[in-house]
Design a protein around this motif. Structure first.
Motif, PDB file in Angstrom:
ATOM      1  N   PRO A  85     -71.103   8.782  47.955  1.00  0.00           N
ATOM      2  CA  PRO A  85     -71.383   9.869  48.918  1.00  0.00           C
ATOM      3  C   PRO A  85     -71.005   9.516  50.343  1.00  0.00           C
ATOM      4  O   PRO A  85     -70.942  10.410  51.192  1.00  0.00           O
ATOM      5  N   SER A  86     -70.769   8.239  50.596  1.00  0.00           N
ATOM      6  CA  SER A  86     -70.377   7.812  51.945  1.00  0.00           C
ATOM      7  C   SER A  86     -68.884   7.959  52.186  1.00  0.00           C
ATOM      8  O   SER A  86     -68.393   7.583  53.259  1.00  0.00           O
ATOM      9  N   LEU A  87     -68.144   8.486  51.238  1.00  0.00           N
ATOM     10  CA  LEU A  87     -66.686   8.544  51.313  1.00  0.00           C
ATOM     11  C   LEU A  87     -66.235   9.461  52.449  1.00  0.00           C
ATOM     12  O   LEU A  87     -66.751  10.576  52.614  1.00  0.00           O
ATOM     13  N   ARG A  88     -65.237   8.987  53.194  1.00  0.00           N
ATOM     14  CA  ARG A  88     -64.665   9.766  54.289  1.00  0.00           C
ATOM     15  C   ARG A  88     -63.192  10.099  54.078  1.00  0.00           C
ATOM     16  O   ARG A  88     -62.682  11.048  54.690  1.00  0.00           O
ATOM     17  N   GLU A  89     -62.502   9.347  53.234  1.00  0.00           N
ATOM     18  CA  GLU A  89     -61.075   9.583  52.991  1.00  0.00           C
ATOM     19  C   GLU A  89     -60.789   9.319  51.513  1.00  0.00           C
ATOM     20  O   GLU A  89     -61.105   8.246  50.998  1.00  0.00           O
ATOM     21  N   LEU A  90     -60.163  10.310  50.848  1.00  0.00           N
ATOM     22  CA  LEU A  90     -59.921  10.220  49.410  1.00  0.00           C
ATOM     23  C   LEU A  90     -58.477  10.607  49.121  1.00  0.00           C
ATOM     24  O   LEU A  90     -58.023  11.695  49.500  1.00  0.00           O
ATOM     25  N   HIS A  91     -57.770   9.706  48.416  1.00  0.00           N
ATOM     26  CA  HIS A  91     -56.367   9.922  48.053  1.00  0.00           C
ATOM     27  C   HIS A  91     -56.274  10.096  46.543  1.00  0.00           C
ATOM     28  O   HIS A  91     -56.483   9.143  45.780  1.00  0.00           O
ATOM     29  N   LEU A  92     -55.922  11.311  46.115  1.00  0.00           N
ATOM     30  CA  LEU A  92     -55.825  11.624  44.685  1.00  0.00           C
ATOM     31  C   LEU A  92     -54.453  12.201  44.327  1.00  0.00           C
ATOM     32  O   LEU A  92     -54.301  12.841  43.287  1.00  0.00           O
ATOM     33  N   GLN A  93     -53.443  12.006  45.148  1.00  0.00           N
ATOM     34  CA  GLN A  93     -52.128  12.557  44.861  1.00  0.00           C
ATOM     35  C   GLN A  93     -51.476  11.862  43.658  1.00  0.00           C
ATOM     36  O   GLN A  93     -51.871  10.769  43.263  1.00  0.00           O
ATOM     37  N   ASP A  94     -50.472  12.518  43.087  1.00  0.00           N
ATOM     38  CA  ASP A  94     -49.712  11.987  41.944  1.00  0.00           C
ATOM     39  C   ASP A  94     -50.606  11.744  40.738  1.00  0.00           C
ATOM     40  O   ASP A  94     -50.524  10.700  40.079  1.00  0.00           O
ATOM     41  N   ASN A  95     -51.466  12.703  40.438  1.00  0.00           N
ATOM     42  CA  ASN A  95     -52.242  12.687  39.203  1.00  0.00           C
ATOM     43  C   ASN A  95     -51.956  13.990  38.453  1.00  0.00           C
ATOM     44  O   ASN A  95     -50.932  14.643  38.692  1.00  0.00           O
ATOM     45  N   ASN A  96     -52.831  14.365  37.583  1.00  0.00           N
ATOM     46  CA  ASN A  96     -52.665  15.615  36.829  1.00  0.00           C
ATOM     47  C   ASN A  96     -53.934  16.462  36.941  1.00  0.00           C
ATOM     48  O   ASN A  96     -54.342  17.116  35.979  1.00  0.00           O
ATOM     49  N   ILE A  97     -54.520  16.458  38.123  1.00  0.00           N
ATOM     50  CA  ILE A  97     -55.764  17.197  38.356  1.00  0.00           C
ATOM     51  C   ILE A  97     -55.464  18.697  38.347  1.00  0.00           C
ATOM     52  O   ILE A  97     -54.533  19.160  39.005  1.00  0.00           O
ATOM     53  N   ARG A  98     -56.274  19.446  37.603  1.00  0.00           N
ATOM     54  CA  ARG A  98     -56.049  20.880  37.438  1.00  0.00           C
ATOM     55  C   ARG A  98     -57.081  21.744  38.155  1.00  0.00           C
ATOM     56  O   ARG A  98     -56.782  22.892  38.481  1.00  0.00           O
ATOM     57  N   THR A  99     -58.259  21.234  38.369  1.00  0.00           N
ATOM     58  CA  THR A  99     -59.332  22.032  38.964  1.00  0.00           C
ATOM     59  C   THR A  99     -59.927  21.309  40.171  1.00  0.00           C
ATOM     60  O   THR A  99     -59.879  20.075  40.254  1.00  0.00           O
ATOM     61  N   VAL A 100     -60.494  22.100  41.073  1.00  0.00           N
ATOM     62  CA  VAL A 100     -61.202  21.563  42.243  1.00  0.00           C
ATOM     63  C   VAL A 100     -62.585  22.207  42.242  1.00  0.00           C
ATOM     64  O   VAL A 100     -62.788  23.298  42.799  1.00  0.00           O
ATOM     65  N   PRO A 101     -63.581  21.557  41.626  1.00  0.00           N
ATOM     66  CA  PRO A 101     -64.919  22.158  41.550  1.00  0.00           C
ATOM     67  C   PRO A 101     -65.720  21.906  42.822  1.00  0.00           C
ATOM     68  O   PRO A 101     -65.578  20.870  43.487  1.00  0.00           O
ATOM     69  N   ARG A 102     -66.575  22.841  43.130  1.00  0.00           N
ATOM     70  CA  ARG A 102     -67.423  22.702  44.301  1.00  0.00           C
ATOM     71  C   ARG A 102     -68.459  21.611  44.112  1.00  0.00           C
ATOM     72  O   ARG A 102     -68.810  20.901  45.065  1.00  0.00           O
ATOM     73  N   SER A 103     -68.953  21.447  42.890  1.00  0.00           N
ATOM     74  CA  SER A 103     -69.995  20.446  42.638  1.00  0.00           C
ATOM     75  C   SER A 103     -69.506  19.034  42.923  1.00  0.00           C
ATOM     76  O   SER A 103     -70.266  18.193  43.425  1.00  0.00           O
ATOM     77  N   ALA A 104     -68.234  18.758  42.599  1.00  0.00           N
ATOM     78  CA  ALA A 104     -67.706  17.414  42.853  1.00  0.00           C
ATOM     79  C   ALA A 104     -67.548  17.157  44.341  1.00  0.00           C
ATOM     80  O   ALA A 104     -67.841  16.055  44.833  1.00  0.00           O
ATOM     81  N   LEU A 105     -67.074  18.150  45.087  1.00  0.00           N
ATOM     82  CA  LEU A 105     -66.911  17.973  46.527  1.00  0.00           C
ATOM     83  C   LEU A 105     -68.247  17.935  47.250  1.00  0.00           C
ATOM     84  O   LEU A 105     -68.373  17.316  48.313  1.00  0.00           O
ATOM     85  N   ALA A 106     -69.249  18.579  46.690  1.00  0.00           N
ATOM     86  CA  ALA A 106     -70.566  18.580  47.335  1.00  0.00           C
ATOM     87  C   ALA A 106     -71.196  17.198  47.338  1.00  0.00           C
ATOM     88  O   ALA A 106     -72.095  16.933  48.154  1.00  0.00           O
ATOM     89  N   ARG A 107     -70.776  16.303  46.460  1.00  0.00           N
ATOM     90  CA  ARG A 107     -71.299  14.936  46.444  1.00  0.00           C
ATOM     91  C   ARG A 107     -70.763  14.084  47.593  1.00  0.00           C
ATOM     92  O   ARG A 107     -71.209  12.954  47.780  1.00  0.00           O
TER      93      ARG A 107
END
Length: 683
Positions: free
Chosen positions: A117-139
């Motif tokens: 939960p302390s995360l300030r910068e997240l790099h997830l490029q070059d994957n196969n992510i299909r969805t962006v849920p609100r519950s995951a970002l709320a953490r």
């Protein structure tokens, strides 16, 4: 003796508490040491990784799961591995010191859930992510930068209000995904947004609503056109400093661009054919303008009147016509001197100045008579005068989103007006002229006696009899004098009306302007669109007739090329047949005997090419043929050649060239000197 024993006993009694105290302290120290060792076991760096203080490097290790990490880690480098969603441990969310995580180029199919939960910068490029849920970002309520480039995210796969719980998000990258529109519910704190190389074709009015802090917007490589961008889309971005619209289908710059803080405007690799005179008005902070890779031939006078801080002008890849129409730009560049860097302003025409830079045409520009009057500035290519604009026909300046439909009877012109008078209308302060251009477009031009802040343009399609459709209207800026109506119905009558608006009513919108504008200020005209022809349907509007006109010329060139090719093929066949027949006639009379047995040849020795062919004879003749050598010639004896002279008769009825004779008898007896004679030659 008794006294000495008592003294010693007293001494031991005094030392005993001291020894016990010392022993207890030693046990406490040992216990603390053991406990510290056990606690430090969590501080050990994983064997497959490298640790540099609080930076943990586990990248490029081929990992399928994240190993146990030390609790003091703040930056995790986990990119370029084979980590999937099952390889992310749930214990990762308990590392409250982690602020940056690099997880790009892995095998993630879903958005990670168990992140700190302390995360300030997240790099997830070059994957196969299909969805962006609100519950995951709320953490991750402290998240500031999110990189989701090169995934499989579509517009519908982003949950509604997905970023509502990230009030600190400043940077969002969604490049190279499958977006078809601008994601909704973007946070107001956003400062940089990249949506390049997607499939976005439409930008409605509310797309960037609430993004007052946005400073950089990149929309390169999409499917944007002028008609699909709402007029006031970018005007809401008051603090925008960078706008990039590279590799789209724009014919002109979008209208109502933000002017207060814009510093970099990139419009290269579009379909720009015209730059309206007021496109850059108010952009006093503009520093870099890129118009490369378009179809611009000229720029209108006064385009750069407000861009005093422009330092870079990039215009490569345009067919610039360096006539008197660019005299003003030549003078402007000379006045700026070294204060501006220009790249690619090379003339494409006229032919005498082709491939020359505009700034090098001093003598040619001196011949131009630049008119300074206002009337000539609005004129397009008058005789003997400069050409100030690139074309007499402006592309559409409105969009589908600002056209508001009205019920019949609202804001209609006076019923007493005679719409059969033609394609022009004149009022007290405005003169209107309409001209149909194709089956679905009408050009509207007007002139005013007094300047106005804006104009209300409305049009109505007439039905059969007295029936009428709905009124469609839009607002046009006050500095414009022409407008192109598109997407009209073929073979239809339209009533087109215009009224100038006062400055006080400009902010009220077109709905209130209809009721507040006096009837006498409304000027109307009538236009009729042409019938849709098969050529227009197959080739498109505007350029179908040009393509059809080019068809006869292409047919003539193609036919001529086909005839030349057939002639060449026929000539090759004739030559081959003639050559074949000539060789056959020659071979018919060639002797079949071979002279490969000859061991010595004077022709070869002397370097002369020998021709053993026999010409066709019409009468008797003589031929000398060398006698075959029966034995090797001794080197000590002089060389000698033997010849037999035969009488040659013309071929007749399949007979031989030689008359029948008994050669052995002739050679032995020499009885027929008229037929055969031996000749000896010595050297």
């Amino acid at each position: 003796m008794a006294t000495v024993g008592v003294v010693e006993l007293r001494t031991w009694l005094l030392l005993l508490p001291l020894c016990l105290t010392l022993w207890a302290e030693m046990w406490q120290l040992a216990a603390a040491t053991i406990q510290g060792y056990i606690g430090d076991r969590d501080m050990i760096c994983p064997s497959v990784c490298r640790c540099d203080e609080d930076f943990i490097y586990c990248n490029d290790r081929g990992l399928s799961a994240i190993p146990p990490l030390p609790s003091y880690a703040s930056v995790l480098y986990l990119q370029n591995n084979q980590v999937n969603n099952q390889g992310l441990p749930t214990s990762l969310e308990h590392h409250l010191t982690v602020q940056v995580v690099y997880l790009y180029d892995n095998e993630l199919d879903d958005f990670p859930v168990h992140l700190p939960p302390s995360l300030r910068e997240l790099h997830l490029q070059d994957n196969n992510i299909r969805t962006v849920p609100r519950s995951a970002l709320a953490r991750m309520p402290l998240l500031e930068k999110l990189h989701l480039d090169d995934n499989s995210i579509s517009t519908v796969s982003i949950e509604d209000q997905a970023f509502a719980d990230n009030p600190r998000l400043r940077l969002l990258f969604l490049s190279r995904n499958h977006l078809s529109s601008i994601p909704s519910g973007l946070p107001a704190s956003l400062e940089e947004l990249r949506l390049d190389d997607n499939r976005i074709s439409t930008i409605p009015t509310h797309a960037f609503r609430g993004l007052s802090s946005l400073r950089s917007l990149v929309l390169d490589g999409n499917l944007l056109a002028n008609q699909r961008i709402a007029d006031d889309t970018f005007s809401r971005l008051a603090n925008l400093t960078e706008l990039s619209l590279v590799r789209n289908s724009l014919q002109t710059p979008p209208i109502n661009l933000p002017t207060a803080h814009l510093q970099r405007l990139s419009l290269q690799d579009n379909a720009l054919t015209h730059m309206p005179r007021g496109s850059l008005d108010g952009m006093r902070g503009l520093q870099r303008l890129d118009l490369s890779g378009n179809n611009l031939t000229t720029l209108p006078r006064g385009l750069f009147r407000d861009v005093d801080n422009l330092a870079q002008l990039l215009v490569r890849g345009n067919p610039w016509h360096c006539g008197c129409n660019l005299r003003w730009l030549y003078d402007w560049l000379l006045a700026r001197g070294n204060g501006i860097t220009v790249r690619g302003l090379t003339c494409h025409g006229p032919e005498r100045v082709r491939d020359r830079a505009l700034v090098d045409l001093g003598s040619q520009m001196a011949e131009c008579e630049v008119s300074r009057t206002t009337g000539n500035r609005d004129r397009v290519g008058g005789a003997g005068g400069p050409m100030d604009t690139s074309t007499t026909l402006s592309p559409p300046q409105g969009s589908l989103f600002t056209l508001r439909s009205k019920r019949p009877g609202l804001g209609l012109p006076d019923s007493g007006l005679d719409y059969t008078l033609g394609s022009s209308g004149v009022g007290k302060s405005l003169a209107l002229n309409v001209k149909p251009l194709s089956h679905n477009s009408v050009r509207v031009t007007w002139s005013v006696a007094q300047p106005s802040s804006s104009f209300r343009l409305s049009w109505l399609r007439l039905g059969t009899g007295n029936t009428m459709g709905s009124i469609t209207e839009t607002l046009v800026r006050g500095d414009r004098r022409e407008y192109l109506l598109t997407s009209l119905q073929p073979r239809s009558d339209y009533i087109i009306c215009m009224a100038p608006l006062a400055s006080s009513s400009e902010s009220k919108g077109s709905a209130s302007s209809v009721d507040s504008e006096p009837d006498e200020a409304l000027v109307c005209a009538k236009a009729e669109t042409s019938e849709l022809s098969p050529v227009d349907g197959s080739l498109g509007d505007g350029d179908g007739s040009q393509q059809m006109a080019a068809l006869p010329l292409a047919a003539i060139i193609g036919g001529a090329a086909a005839l030349v090719l057939l002639a060449l093929v026929f000539a090759v066949f004739c030559w081959y047949g003639h050559r074949k027949g000539h060789l056959s006639s020659r071979d018919r009379y060639t002797r079949s005997s071979s002279r490969k047995s000859k061991s010595y040849d004077d022709y070869i020795e002397s370097g002369t090419k020998k021709d053993n062919s026999i010409l066709e004879l019409r009468g008797p003749g003589l031929q000398m043929t060398p006698m075959p050598a029966c034995q090797a010639i001794p080197p000590t004896k002089p060389l000698r050649e033997d010849y037999i002279v035969h009488t040659i008769f013309p071929p007749s009825n399949g007979t031989s060239l030689y008359k029948a004779a008994d050669r052995p008898s002739d050679r032995d007896n020499g009885t027929k000197p008229g037929l055969s004679r031996r000749r000896h030659t010595g050297r």
